[in-house]
Design a protein around this motif. Structure first.
Motif, mmCIF file in Angstrom:
data_model
loop_
_atom_site.group_PDB
_atom_site.id
_atom_site.type_symbol
_atom_site.label_atom_id
_atom_site.label_comp_id
_atom_site.label_asym_id
_atom_site.label_seq_id
_atom_site.Cartn_x
_atom_site.Cartn_y
_atom_site.Cartn_z
ATOM 1 N N UNK A 379 78.653 34.995 6.504
ATOM 2 C CA UNK A 379 79.653 34.392 7.377
ATOM 3 C C UNK A 379 79.469 35.022 8.753
ATOM 4 N N UNK A 380 79.394 34.213 9.806
ATOM 5 C CA UNK A 380 79.086 34.758 11.118
ATOM 6 C C UNK A 380 79.961 34.129 12.190
ATOM 7 N N UNK A 381 80.053 34.816 13.293
ATOM 8 C CA UNK A 381 80.797 34.311 14.447
ATOM 9 C C UNK A 381 80.250 34.974 15.703
ATOM 10 N N UNK A 382 80.346 34.272 16.814
ATOM 11 C CA UNK A 382 79.966 34.841 18.099
ATOM 12 C C UNK A 382 80.755 34.135 19.190
ATOM 13 N N UNK A 383 80.936 34.825 20.289
ATOM 14 C CA UNK A 383 81.495 34.165 21.466
ATOM 15 C C UNK A 383 80.728 34.642 22.687
ATOM 16 N N UNK A 384 80.384 33.701 23.543
ATOM 17 C CA UNK A 384 79.616 34.014 24.735
ATOM 18 C C UNK A 384 80.439 33.816 25.989
ATOM 19 N N UNK A 385 80.257 34.695 26.951
ATOM 20 C CA UNK A 385 80.949 34.609 28.226
ATOM 21 C C UNK A 385 79.958 34.953 29.333
ATOM 22 N N UNK A 386 79.873 34.083 30.339
ATOM 23 C CA UNK A 386 79.014 34.382 31.470
ATOM 24 C C UNK A 386 78.403 33.122 32.052
ATOM 25 N N UNK A 387 77.384 33.298 32.877
ATOM 26 C CA UNK A 387 76.752 32.153 33.515
ATOM 27 C C UNK A 387 75.707 32.595 34.509
ATOM 28 N N UNK A 388 75.443 31.731 35.472
ATOM 29 C CA UNK A 388 74.455 32.023 36.497
ATOM 30 C C UNK A 388 74.948 31.587 37.860
ATOM 31 N N UNK A 389 74.668 32.382 38.879
ATOM 32 C CA UNK A 389 75.127 32.068 40.224
ATOM 33 C C UNK A 389 74.076 31.250 40.962
ATOM 34 N N UNK A 390 74.508 30.624 42.047
ATOM 35 C CA UNK A 390 73.626 29.830 42.885
ATOM 36 C C UNK A 390 74.368 29.367 44.116
ATOM 37 N N UNK A 391 73.679 28.692 45.035
ATOM 38 C CA UNK A 391 74.320 28.246 46.276
ATOM 39 C C UNK A 391 75.070 26.942 46.074
ATOM 40 N N UNK A 392 76.079 26.735 46.909
ATOM 41 C CA UNK A 392 76.808 25.463 46.951
ATOM 42 C C UNK A 392 77.162 25.195 48.406
ATOM 43 N N UNK A 393 76.934 23.977 48.846
ATOM 44 C CA UNK A 393 77.127 23.639 50.254
ATOM 45 C C UNK A 393 75.783 23.532 50.947
ATOM 46 N N UNK A 394 75.831 23.542 52.257
ATOM 47 C CA UNK A 394 74.575 23.354 53.002
ATOM 48 C C UNK A 394 74.603 24.160 54.295
ATOM 49 N N UNK A 395 73.472 24.825 54.556
ATOM 50 C CA UNK A 395 73.237 25.477 55.849
ATOM 51 C C UNK A 395 71.730 25.438 56.057
ATOM 52 N N UNK A 396 71.272 24.595 56.951
ATOM 53 C CA UNK A 396 69.852 24.276 57.043
ATOM 54 C C UNK A 396 68.984 25.440 57.500
ATOM 55 N N UNK A 397 69.504 26.311 58.340
ATOM 56 C CA UNK A 397 68.676 27.386 58.899
ATOM 57 C C UNK A 397 68.979 28.714 58.210
ATOM 58 N N UNK A 398 68.920 28.733 56.888
ATOM 59 C CA UNK A 398 69.380 29.931 56.177
ATOM 60 C C UNK A 398 68.299 31.017 56.060
ATOM 61 N N UNK A 399 67.021 30.696 56.369
ATOM 62 C CA UNK A 399 65.964 31.689 56.225
ATOM 63 C C UNK A 399 65.639 32.346 57.560
ATOM 64 N N UNK A 400 65.314 33.664 57.498
ATOM 65 C CA UNK A 400 64.901 34.369 58.701
ATOM 66 C C UNK A 400 63.384 34.277 58.859
ATOM 67 N N UNK A 401 62.826 35.074 59.754
ATOM 68 C CA UNK A 401 61.397 34.982 60.055
ATOM 69 C C UNK A 401 60.533 35.363 58.859
ATOM 70 N N UNK A 402 61.040 36.204 57.964
ATOM 71 C CA UNK A 402 60.310 36.601 56.751
ATOM 72 C C UNK A 402 60.626 35.695 55.572
ATOM 73 N N UNK A 403 61.304 34.610 55.874
ATOM 74 C CA UNK A 403 61.755 33.624 54.886
ATOM 75 C C UNK A 403 62.583 34.259 53.772
ATOM 76 N N UNK A 404 63.429 35.195 54.151
ATOM 77 C CA UNK A 404 64.483 35.686 53.264
ATOM 78 C C UNK A 404 65.804 35.142 53.792
ATOM 79 N N UNK A 405 66.770 34.962 52.923
ATOM 80 C CA UNK A 405 68.029 34.340 53.310
ATOM 81 C C UNK A 405 68.787 35.254 54.281
#
Length: 890
Positions: A379-405
């Motif tokens: 007999x078994x049971x489990x519960x999971x909690x969590x997820x993954x983050x990411x961007x939402x919305x828009x900003x076209x010039x988000x990268x710098x000269x080294x192409x990091x955000x």
């Protein structure tokens, strides 16, 4: 009277002709008794097991012969005997640690765990032992344990800790069944495995068995490519304790403490393990992570008839990710380049972080009803909690000269938005209502669930040759999915206008930090959820049975199962009226039928054949269209047919297995996601949903693996696997915007012309050769070489809609890797010892691609990497990795 006398005389003669052998089986290292060890007269079915003190008594018919001793986690041992009188005392028989197979595994729940027996069960099988597991130390992940198994490919799909995947015979993880002590652990929504949720299995696994093809499992599970049984410690008969420290490249550290009480005279045993790890990433920049693993098991054997075990384990973790990047960016900024991170207020910040905690508990009961019958239940049971983050919305010039955000620029942009008056007070509010997008935040896509189930199996031995078993399998799953605000990046609030439960929309002011244990105890209220909110209930009930006939030379089985699944979906954003928020409940009936034959020609040779057919229900995510409550009418049962033949050779110093297989997977529906620049041509890849129907694949090939022990202390292992995996029909496709769920008309309702093209993301030709040499009793060295070829890109549906186009899947360059390692044990006083381990993976720092998600041909002006256009997205393999560990046993 004369007849009675004759009968008594014969019985007395039989008693006199039977000789008795006694002895004690012990652990060679600790000289501790091994209760439950198996003792069998070679070439017969006569056998017994040792008692609590490791003692055994066995009656033999012949005065000369050989006894075979075996115990899980230890090497088999053969001892010749010659009984000159009526009895023989062998004294102490010592077994060495680290068995090479699970042929005689004895654990609580053994009636549930379908462990195949080498040269007897007619399936293609490979076993990774505890000795092999200890080689994969440091920051190496569980999938890497299986690199020396034919037709198994371990690949990193997210660039961070826990993002690896396993493919068996070209089938992805949703079509390979994973079991933890008999408990199915594939996701019930989509069949996938997320190894970041199971980081701890490498710490707690005592052995792993890979059954390729339809396998020996009686459950109605997704074993198209194979079945992987992860066997953990349960009832532990010996006392053992250790602490261990590991270090590896990129500032990886891991500390582990373990203690097992061993079994006491009352039959109780308990095991405890706790570890903590952290590191800056395996390879890609900006992939930091940390996590812990806990394991607790308590066993109780009140008598020879009953055995119980309770297990609790979990591995909360969080790690930053690097999704498949553009090869051109790798050429510009280096192979470690990861576009998901930057700095915020001078500090490192990654907008792509996975965080999850999935505690699992199960309770096993073995009941030896009689000499002929037993019942095993988990007999078994489990519960999971969590997820993954990411961007939402828009900003076209988000990268710098080294192409990091440039998160500071995003923050300043957000603060510069026009304020909105709410309740007489001005707030800076962002929104994502296309085309009125403004503001940019970090959100988290949450996946919270509860899962419980029971599996029970009754086995009855009709006679020495015939036995049958029947059982049932029940599972229930409830999942909740939504998005929540993690970091507003300077905004005061986020406007959500798509929540059908809140007409007129609302402004969400809360934000939610992520941490190891935070999601376990906190959930977000419905009025603070954004973007989407849906749930599902999935229930499953199935029955299974098997009839097996076995003699010393021949074994055959016939196995079948039937199952019924019920699915209901709830959507609280897309529908305003409560009566529309609950979908129609969908029931699907599925079944499978398998049969196999094995013939042991003699002590050296055996042959087998098996075949089966699955009518498998579609996954929940494929039943409903576009992540809505609309039913997908084309989501029908999938048809899976498999045939396999094999040959086994077993000599004193050499053993070999040769298998050939053919599998067809038809009438398949698949819903997934892609990242591409489809709207605006602004150079920014967005996420889109794809829905495929009428997919058909055919996989066939041959596999060879061998073990050679030419001299004492030297073991040589190798494998060769050659396959041909192709699409065998043209599927239909639809493409949707993942945020608005609007269909992309120009890319939908079309045919993908892939018939005859290769299946991607796993090499169809692999070779491996490895050696382990014990220089002295305490010092050993080992090395492995792996070669991968005929590796193709994954199918990109956008590239195969032109019937007159090239429609060729890109072949990636072949590559090979070398791993070396060494182990040394320093014996101290009593049972104490120090174990040292060091290893280097990708010794020669090979530069290679492990996968590709697009199929863009080289055009004029394109730069290339080994002939692959820079416009493709793919993962580079990790460069040289090293690890060191020290373990103190006491």
């Amino acid at each position: 009277m004369r007849t009675l006398f004759l009968g008594l005389f014969l019985m007395f003669g039989l008693v006199l002709s039977a000789q008795t052998i006694t002895g004690t089986v012990v652990d060679s290292k600790m000289n501790a008794p091994l209760p439950g060890a198996n003792v069998i007269v070679k070439g017969t079915t006569t056998g017994t097991t040792t008692d609590f003190d490791g003692n055994f008594t066995i009656n033999v018919k012949e005065s000369q012969g050989t006894l075979v001793f075996s115990y899980v986690g230890f090497e088999k041992k053969q001892v010749k005997f010659n009984v000159t009188g009526s009895s023989l005392d062998l004294g102490s028989v010592s077994l060495n640690e680290d068995a090479e197979s699970l042929d005689e595994i004895v654990i609580v729940g053994k009636g549930i765990i379908d462990v195949a027996t080498g040269r007897q069960t007619p399936v293609a099988v490979s076993t990774v032992t505890s000795k092999d597991i200890t080689k994969v130390a440091g920051n190496a992940e569980f999938p890497q344990l299986l690199r020396s198994v034919p037709s198994v490919y371990s690949n990193s799909q997210g660039g961070g800790y826990g993002d690896s995947e396993i493919r068996v015979r070209g089938f992805d993880q949703s079509n390979t069944a994973f079991l933890l002590n008999g408990q199915p652990i594939n996701g019930m929504e989509d069949g996938n495995m997320y190894w970041s949720n199971w980081q701890g299995v490498k710490d707690i696994a005592s052995a792993v068995q890979v059954q390729r093809g339809l396998g020996a499992s009686k459950l109605a599970i997704s074993s198209v490519g194979g079945t992987i049984n992860i066997v953990t410690q349960t009832y532990n008969s010996m006392q053992r304790s250790y602490v261990q420290q590991e270090v590896a490249n990129n500032n990886y550290t891991k500390s582990t403490a373990y203690h097992s009480t061993g079994a006491n005279e009352n039959g109780w045993s308990s095991t405890y393990m706790l570890s903590y790890w952290q590191g800056d990433g395996n390879f890609y920049d900006g992939t930091e992570g940390e996590g812990t693993t806990y394991f607790f098991s308590v066993g109780y054997k009140p008598s020879d008839e009953h055995a119980f075990n309770f297990l609790l384990t979990g591995a909360p973790q969080m790690h930053d990710q690097a999704y498949q990047g553009n090869i051109g960016y790798a050429l510009d900024y280096g192979r470690r380049y990861n576009e998901n991170w930057g700095t915020l207020n001078g500090e490192y910040y990654n907008e792509r972080t996975n965080f999850y905690h999935k505690p699992v508990t199960n309770f096993n009961w073995d009941w030896n009803i009689s000499d002929k019958s037993d019942l095993s239940t988990v007999v078994y049971a489990s519960f999971g909690r969590g997820g993954g983050t990411g961007p939402l919305g828009r900003y076209n010039d988000k990268f710098n000269a080294n192409r990091q955000i440039d998160f500071d620029a995003i923050y300043a942009h957000n603060r510069g938005l026009a304020p909105t008056n709410i309740g007489g007070q001005d707030y800076i509010v962002g929104m994502d209502d296309y085309p009125n997008e403004m503001g940019y935040i970090t959100r988290a896509s949450m996946n919270n669930h509860f899962w419980t189930g029971i599996v029970s199996n009754f086995n009855h031995e009709v006679n020495d040759e015939l036995e049958f078993n029947v059982g049932f399998d029940y599972r229930y799953y409830h999942g909740d999915h939504y998005r929540q605000v993690v970091n507003k990046l300077g905004l005061d609030g986020w406007y959500e206008g798509g929540n059908g439960s809140i007409p007129g929309g609302q402004v969400v002011f809360d934000s939610n930090d992520i941490s190891l244990f935070g999601p376990t105890f906190n959930t977000v209220r419905s009025d603070q959820q954004i973007d989407y909110s849906n749930s599902e209930d999935i229930s499953y009930i199935g029955g299974f049975g098997q009839v097996e006939y076995a003699t010393d030379k021949f074994s055959a089985f016939l196995q079948g199962s039937v199952s019924n699944q019920n699915h209901t979906r709830y959507d609280y954003f897309a529908y305003t009226l409560p009566e529309n928020q609950e979908s129609e409940s969908i029931e699907n009936l599925g079944y499978n039928l398998k049969a196999g034959l094995n013939y042991i020609i003699n002590d050296n040779h055996n042959v087998f054949v098996n075949a089966g057919f699955y009518s498998r229900q579609p996954f929940h995510d494929n039943i409903y269209k576009r992540y809505s409550n609309d039913i997908n009418p084309l989501a029908e049962n999938e048809d899976i047919t498999g045939i396999e033949v094999g040959y086994g050779l077993s000599l004193e110093k050499f053993s070999m297995n040769l298998n050939a297989y053919w599998t067809k997977w038809a009438n398949r529906t698949d819903t997934g996601t892609i990242r591409a620049d489809l709207v605006g041509n602004d150079g920014i890849d967005e996420e889109y949903i794809t829905n495929f129907t009428q997919i058909e694949q055919t996989h066939y090939g041959a596999e060879l693996d061998f073990v050679y022990k030419p001299i004492d202390g030297l073991t040589i292992k190798g494998l060769a696997a050659i396959g041909n995996w192709e699409y065998s029909d043209n599927p239909l496709q639809d493409v949707y915007d993942s945020n608005s769920l609007e269909i992309i008309p120009s890319l939908s309702g079309t045919e993908s012309y892939v018939d005859g093209e290769k299946i991607g993301n796993a090499p169809q030709t692999t070779f491996s050769l490895g050696a382990n040499y014990r220089i002295t009793r305490n010092l050993s060295v080992d090395a492995d070489w792996y070669y991968y070829a005929d590796l193709f890109a994954d199918l990109d549906p956008l590239e195969f809609t032109d019937p007159n186009g090239d429609n060729t899947i890109i072949e990636l360059p072949s590559y090979d890797l070398v791993r070396i390692g060494a182990s040394y044990e320093l014996e101290l006083e009593g049972k104490k010892s120090l174990e040292f381990r060091g290893s280097i993976d990708n010794l020669f720092n090979e530069v290679y691609l492990t996968s590709l998600s697009s199929n863009k041909a080289v055009e004029a002006g394109d730069r290339t990497f080994k002939g692959i256009s820079e416009t493709n997205r793919g993962y580079f393999g990790f460069d040289r990795q090293w690890s060191l560990s020290v373990k103190f046993n006491f």
